[in-house]
Design a protein around this motif. Structure first.
Motif, PDB file in Angstrom:
ATOM      1  N   TRP A 257      11.451 -14.746 -59.821  1.00 25.67           N
ATOM      2  CA  TRP A 257      12.101 -13.774 -59.058  1.00 25.67           C
ATOM      3  C   TRP A 257      13.766 -14.086 -59.315  1.00 25.67           C
ATOM      4  N   THR A 258      14.455 -13.281 -59.519  1.00 20.23           N
ATOM      5  CA  THR A 258      15.863 -13.225 -59.441  1.00 20.23           C
ATOM      6  C   THR A 258      16.505 -12.167 -59.082  1.00 20.23           C
ATOM      7  N   GLU A 259      17.882 -12.286 -58.324  1.00 23.15           N
ATOM      8  CA  GLU A 259      18.332 -11.245 -57.681  1.00 23.15           C
ATOM      9  C   GLU A 259      18.727 -10.225 -58.562  1.00 23.15           C
ATOM     10  N   ASN A 260      18.927 -10.505 -59.810  1.00 28.02           N
ATOM     11  CA  ASN A 260      19.364  -9.587 -61.118  1.00 28.02           C
ATOM     12  C   ASN A 260      18.266  -8.729 -61.568  1.00 28.02           C
ATOM     13  N   ARG A 261      16.984  -9.697 -61.488  1.00 25.16           N
ATOM     14  CA  ARG A 261      15.785  -8.820 -61.860  1.00 25.16           C
ATOM     15  C   ARG A 261      15.749  -7.603 -60.925  1.00 25.16           C
ATOM     16  N   LYS A 262      15.795  -8.139 -59.708  1.00 33.12           N
ATOM     17  CA  LYS A 262      15.471  -7.228 -58.469  1.00 33.12           C
ATOM     18  C   LYS A 262      16.263  -6.091 -58.743  1.00 33.12           C
ATOM     19  N   GLN A 263      17.617  -6.016 -59.069  1.00 30.86           N
ATOM     20  CA  GLN A 263      18.105  -4.978 -59.364  1.00 30.86           C
ATOM     21  C   GLN A 263      17.651  -3.942 -60.349  1.00 30.86           C
ATOM     22  N   ARG A 264      17.022  -4.407 -61.652  1.00 26.43           N
ATOM     23  CA  ARG A 264      16.600  -3.951 -62.576  1.00 26.43           C
ATOM     24  C   ARG A 264      15.146  -3.301 -62.592  1.00 26.43           C
ATOM     25  N   PHE A 265      14.515  -4.045 -61.956  1.00 30.11           N
ATOM     26  CA  PHE A 265      12.935  -3.807 -61.867  1.00 30.11           C
ATOM     27  C   PHE A 265      12.415  -3.866 -60.403  1.00 30.11           C
ATOM     28  N   GLY A 266      11.068  -3.428 -60.434  1.00 29.75           N
ATOM     29  CA  GLY A 266      10.327  -3.746 -59.181  1.00 29.75           C
ATOM     30  C   GLY A 266       9.716  -5.021 -59.286  1.00 29.75           C
ATOM     31  N   LEU A 267       9.724  -5.927 -58.072  1.00 32.22           N
ATOM     32  CA  LEU A 267       9.423  -7.133 -58.273  1.00 32.22           C
ATOM     33  C   LEU A 267       8.261  -7.061 -57.067  1.00 32.22           C
ATOM     34  N   SER A 268       7.213  -7.634 -57.463  1.00 30.44           N
ATOM     35  CA  SER A 268       6.102  -7.816 -56.472  1.00 30.44           C
ATOM     36  C   SER A 268       6.321  -8.983 -55.428  1.00 30.44           C
ATOM     37  N   ILE A 269       5.105  -9.131 -54.668  1.00 35.18           N
ATOM     38  CA  ILE A 269       5.424 -10.556 -53.681  1.00 35.18           C
ATOM     39  C   ILE A 269       5.070 -11.527 -54.566  1.00 35.18           C
ATOM     40  N   PRO A 270       5.216 -12.886 -54.404  1.00 36.24           N
ATOM     41  CA  PRO A 270       4.840 -13.850 -55.193  1.00 36.24           C
ATOM     42  C   PRO A 270       3.374 -13.916 -55.509  1.00 36.24           C
ATOM     43  N   TYR A 271       2.976 -14.151 -56.622  1.00 38.92           N
ATOM     44  CA  TYR A 271       1.721 -14.664 -56.770  1.00 38.92           C
ATOM     45  C   TYR A 271       1.554 -16.106 -56.792  1.00 38.92           C
ATOM     46  N   TYR A 272       2.609 -16.753 -57.323  1.00 39.83           N
ATOM     47  CA  TYR A 272       2.414 -18.317 -57.168  1.00 39.83           C
ATOM     48  C   TYR A 272       3.961 -18.867 -56.972  1.00 39.83           C
ATOM     49  N   ILE A 273       4.006 -19.743 -56.116  1.00 40.27           N
ATOM     50  CA  ILE A 273       5.231 -20.417 -55.795  1.00 40.27           C
ATOM     51  C   ILE A 273       5.272 -21.698 -56.726  1.00 40.27           C
ATOM     52  N   TYR A 274       6.158 -21.911 -57.599  1.00 37.89           N
ATOM     53  CA  TYR A 274       6.175 -22.998 -58.452  1.00 37.89           C
ATOM     54  C   TYR A 274       7.246 -24.010 -58.027  1.00 37.89           C
ATOM     55  N   GLU A 275       7.250 -24.994 -58.544  1.00 37.25           N
ATOM     56  CA  GLU A 275       8.358 -25.899 -58.559  1.00 37.25           C
ATOM     57  C   GLU A 275       8.513 -26.682 -59.846  1.00 37.25           C
ATOM     58  N   LEU A 276       9.675 -27.383 -59.886  1.00 35.60           N
ATOM     59  CA  LEU A 276       9.942 -28.229 -61.143  1.00 35.60           C
ATOM     60  C   LEU A 276       9.558 -29.625 -61.005  1.00 35.60           C
ATOM     61  N   GLN A 277       8.994 -30.402 -61.915  1.00 40.59           N
ATOM     62  CA  GLN A 277       8.830 -31.743 -61.813  1.00 40.59           C
ATOM     63  C   GLN A 277       9.300 -32.585 -62.979  1.00 40.59           C
ATOM     64  N   LEU A 278      10.094 -33.606 -62.402  1.00 39.74           N
ATOM     65  CA  LEU A 278      10.548 -34.263 -63.508  1.00 39.74           C
ATOM     66  C   LEU A 278       9.657 -35.477 -63.933  1.00 39.74           C
ATOM     67  N   LEU A 279       9.597 -35.432 -65.410  1.00 44.74           N
ATOM     68  CA  LEU A 279       8.597 -36.538 -65.977  1.00 44.74           C
ATOM     69  C   LEU A 279       9.322 -37.799 -66.607  1.00 44.74           C
ATOM     70  N   GLY A 280       8.829 -38.904 -66.256  1.00 41.41           N
ATOM     71  CA  GLY A 280       9.475 -39.975 -66.957  1.00 41.41           C
ATOM     72  C   GLY A 280       8.466 -40.672 -67.747  1.00 41.41           C
ATOM     73  N   LYS A 281       8.777 -41.732 -68.652  1.00 41.67           N
ATOM     74  CA  LYS A 281       7.755 -42.533 -69.554  1.00 41.67           C
ATOM     75  C   LYS A 281       7.193 -43.582 -68.420  1.00 41.67           C
ATOM     76  N   ARG A 282       5.809 -43.393 -68.407  1.00 43.46           N
ATOM     77  CA  ARG A 282       5.222 -44.476 -67.517  1.00 43.46           C
ATOM     78  C   ARG A 282       5.544 -45.850 -67.927  1.00 43.46           C
ATOM     79  N   GLY A 283       5.919 -46.704 -66.578  1.00 39.46           N
ATOM     80  CA  GLY A 283       6.008 -48.035 -67.279  1.00 39.46           C
ATOM     81  C   GLY A 283       7.503 -48.361 -67.463  1.00 39.46           C
ATOM     82  N   SER A 284       8.276 -47.351 -68.099  1.00 40.39           N
ATOM     83  CA  SER A 284       9.643 -47.718 -68.541  1.00 40.39           C
ATOM     84  C   SER A 284      10.609 -47.417 -67.481  1.00 40.39           C
TER      85      SER A 284
END
Lengths: 249, 526
Positions: free
Chosen positions: B109-136
């Protein structure tokens, strides 16, 4: 080996596929003299000339230049012999083969500087003299591509002379030239002969053979069929081939 | 607990009533779908799991949570779902062209896309995950991670142009070196192997969840951050279809089918449970009314798509393009001379070397010419670290380009050498020159003059081939262009600037080649 023989070829044989190109050639090149090789096309005259400085290989037999012995089989000693021979034997080609990316003067000094390791100033002054002698000094800074055939060949002769060789081999030096240029080059060669340079010349130029050569060798199908002084051969050719060759002139 | 539940149920009723009562405008969009009997949805298989991807043991079968969602939605609409493949960033174009009814492929979902398209309600809420090297790297928290790399900045990989990219750019540009990758798995692999000093990867949580088992060397750093909403896009005028889709999503949320789909792919989490669903009058999800059990996670700013157009964009971005062009020039100008030198040596070895050397060189030439440059770059960048040699991305690019082009220059030089008349060799030999001296004094100088036209040709081509280095994270002109073009939409304007920059780089080369040719031939003609 006789005292005045500079080069001796003994029973040189060379086979190319099913063709016996050289079939037991034996000859002695006298020092200080002009030896001319004659013969119809395919007789092996150019080939035998080129075996002397290793541009052609041979299967059996032996070539001697002074105390250097050149054998046919590829080996370290053959390589060493060739290196020694090439420093003492120069060559002039039918197609001149000057280095196009160098000037006339640079062509002449190339060998002495980079092969013999001589001092540049010394070599250059000697080269200037040589160019003067062959009549090409004016064009010292020109590139070969701007020269006529006759001019290029004269430069080629100067290039060979710059190495101060004992012998110069000429492989049909005027065959690619028109009569006027042929005369230019021939006069340089006569001049050389008069100065006592040992020369071995393969040519179709019968007047040269007759007037300049001290010794003639007639080849046919890989062997020497007749040899001797020009006057003798021209007056009384004994072999069929010789007769055909000399009589048509 | 009960109060919260009650509140949720109340909200649900209000919302679903307003949706169904609402604006009974009929634009025919739903009718068209029903008549066709198919809901055509667009996505990019290349995006991979868990979104839409070929089934592992049956690759002709398409699976993924979006596949399942599409199927369910279609069912609720009373039709079948039909998948249409498209390149991810071109899906909106397909939508506008009418090839597909909806875009369902991890579009945020972005404000800009909302201007140009029809956007549904979310089917998924996602997040970002930072990944690091195990053990280091210290992986308890972002702070620890940032601190551990000091005094240098930590290098974190992201998918170029993604929300993760923007997240880092807006919030952590000073503290983190952002490294751009073309694919998710490459970014993760880079962290595992410590390629090019990359110690972290900010990844979409669904992707991490999906790929986790394949990357045992990675572990999460701190809790998930950011938040975004995956929505379905429809054409702006298809409001009726949009409302029907929203209805369908709501139903899926409440009859548990959404949950079971998400659980099937390991995507269900507490975040999904915290759903409040608000729509505005057009039926579009009106981001901002979200409340429920709010965490301190900031909502992802919609910076990822701002359609700036016109020459204002050019003024704004041209400087960055010129800078990136500098990288292109450096790559080319360092790699090509190396390629020419190597090519020259290879050709000599191939013509005059020992038998075994000739064989080796011929093999090298065939393999390098016969495989794509992009593959060779991958091997250099990803393989060498496994052998203990970690190489900076830029130098990997130079090496790859030099090696690749050396094979072509070798053949060009070989032709050049063989074009020299045999008489030149004979004259040099008769003078007593060794083969080496003859090569050096007589043959190679002439061969070099001969090969100038084809070699300059290759040099000009190399300038363009530097673009391939973007796959190993080198940001040169082409990559920079696509980043900005994608984020501003000014594809044509910036494209013109980019093309001009390439021309400016190539043209001097042509002139130089012409000069060299004339100069060299003047030499041989006095």
């Amino acid at each position: 080996m006789s005292d005045s023989a500079m080069i001796e070829l003994r029973e040189i044989r060379k086979r190319f596929g099913s063709l016996q190109v050289l079939d037991g050639v034996t000859m002695s090149i006298a020092s200080g003299q002009v030896s001319v090789l004659l013969g119809p096309s395919g007789s092996g005259k150019s080939t035998i000339l080129r075996t002397i400085n290793g541009l052609e290989s041979f299967d059996s037999g032996e070539i001697r230049l002074g105390d250097v012995v050149l054998e046919g089989n590829p080996s370290k000693s053959r390589e060493a012999a060739l290196t020694a021979i090439r420093r003492r034997v120069g060559m002039v080609f039918q197609q001149f083969h000057l280095f196009p990316h160098r000037s006339v003067l640079e062509n002449v000094i190339e060998g002495p500087i980079y092969v013999l390791g001589q001092d540049r100033a010394l070599v250059t002054s000697r080269a200037v003299e040589l160019l003067r002698r062959v009549g090409m000094l004016e064009k010292a800074d020109s590139r070969p591509a701007s020269l006529s055939g006759g001019q290029q060949q004269r430069v080629a002769i100067a290039r060979a002379l710059a190495m101060q060789p004992d012998v110069i081999l000429f492989d049909e030096p005027t065959s690619a030239l028109d009569p006027e240029m042929t005369a230019e080059v021939t006069s340089v060669m006569i001049d050389l002969a008069k100065s006592g340079q040992t020369m071995v010349v393969v040519t179709h130029d019968m007047s040269f053979a007759r007037s300049v050569a001290s010794q003639l060798f007639v080849l046919d199908r890989g062997t020497i069929v007749e040899s001797g002084k020009p006057d003798d051969l021209f007056a009384d050719p004994k072999h069929e081939t010789t007769r055909k060759l000399l009589m048509n002139r | 607990m009960q109060r919260k539940l009650f509140r949720l149920i109340f909200i649900y009723f209000v919302v679903s009533c307003s949706i169904s009562i609402g604006w009974a405008q009929s634009d025919g969009s739903l009718e068209r779908v029903r008549q066709r009997g198919k809901l055509v949805w667009g996505a990019d298989e290349e995006g991979g799991g868990p979104y839409v991807y070929p089934q592992t043991d049956n690759p002709s079968n398409l699976v993924g949570f979006e596949v399942d969602i599409a199927a369910q939605l279609a069912k609720k609409l009373g039709v079948q779902s039909q998948f249409t493949q498209g390149q991810w960033d071109k899906l909106p174009d397909l939508l506008n062209r009418g090839d597909i009814d909806i875009v369902l492929n991890g579009y945020e979902w972005t404000e800009n896309r909302k201007q140009r398209f029809g956007l549904s309600i979310p089917y998924y809420i996602y997040e970002l995950q930072l990944l690091g090297k195990r053990g280091s790297t210290p992986n308890e928290s972002w702070d620890a991670f940032l601190r551990s790399a000091q005094p240098q900045k930590p290098r974190v990989g992201v998918l170029g142009g993604s929300a993760a990219d923007d997240f880092l750019r807006t919030r952590y540009a000073q503290q983190i070196d952002i490294v751009q990758f073309e694919g998710a798995s490459e970014a993760m692999r880079a962290v595992e192997l410590g390629i090019d000093g990359v110690n972290g990867n900010l990844q979409d949580l669904p992707v991490w969840t999906f790929y986790q088992s394949g990357f045992p060397g990675l572990e999460p750093v701190g809790p998930p951050v950011g938040r975004g909403y995956y929505i379905i896009m429809t054409r702006k005028e298809d409001a009726e279809l949009l409302r029907a889709l929203n209805q369908a999503i709501l139903e899926m949320l409440h009859d548990g089918s959404m949950r079971s789909i998400l659980e099937k792919y390991g995507l269900w989490n507490t975040t999904q449970a915290q759903r409040g669903l608000e729509v505005d009058s057009s039926g579009s999800f009106a981001n901002g009314l979200f409340n429920a059990a709010e965490t301190t996670n900031p909502v992802l700013a919609s910076n990822s798509f701002e359609a700036l157009r016109g020459w204002a964009v050019v003024r704004q971005r041209a400087g960055l393009l010129v800078q990136a062009a500098g990288v292109t020039v450096l790559l080319a100008v360092i790699a090509m001379p190396l390629a020419i030198l190597a090519g020259m040596l290879l050709s000599i070895g191939r013509l005059f070397g020992w038998r075994w050397l000739q064989f080796l060189i011929r093999t090298y030439i065939e393999v390098i010419r016969g495989t794509p440059l992009v593959l060779q770059l991958y091997v250099i960048f990803f393989l060498l670290p496994e052998l203990g040699l970690s190489i900076h991305a830029f130098w990997a690019g130079v090496l790859g380009l030099a090696m690749n082009y050396s094979a072509y220059e070798a053949e060009i030089y070989r032709a050049g050498i063989q074009a020299i008349p045999k008489g030149q060799w004979e004259a040099a030999t008769a003078l007593g020159m060794s083969p080496f001296l003859a090569l050096q004094r007589v043959i190679m100088p002439q061969a070099t003059r001969i090969v100038i036209p084809p070699v300059t040709n290759d040099f000009i081509a190399l300038f363009k081939d530097t673009a391939v280095c973007s796959v190993i994270t080198v940001v040169e002109l082409s990559k920079e262009y696509s980043i900005h073009a994608r984020s501003t939409g000014a594809i044509v304007e910036l494209g013109i600037v980019t093309a001009v920059l390439y021309l400016l780089m190539s043209y001097p080369l042509s002139r130089l080649a012409g000069y060299l040719e004339r100069h060299m031939s003047r030499e041989t003609q006095s």
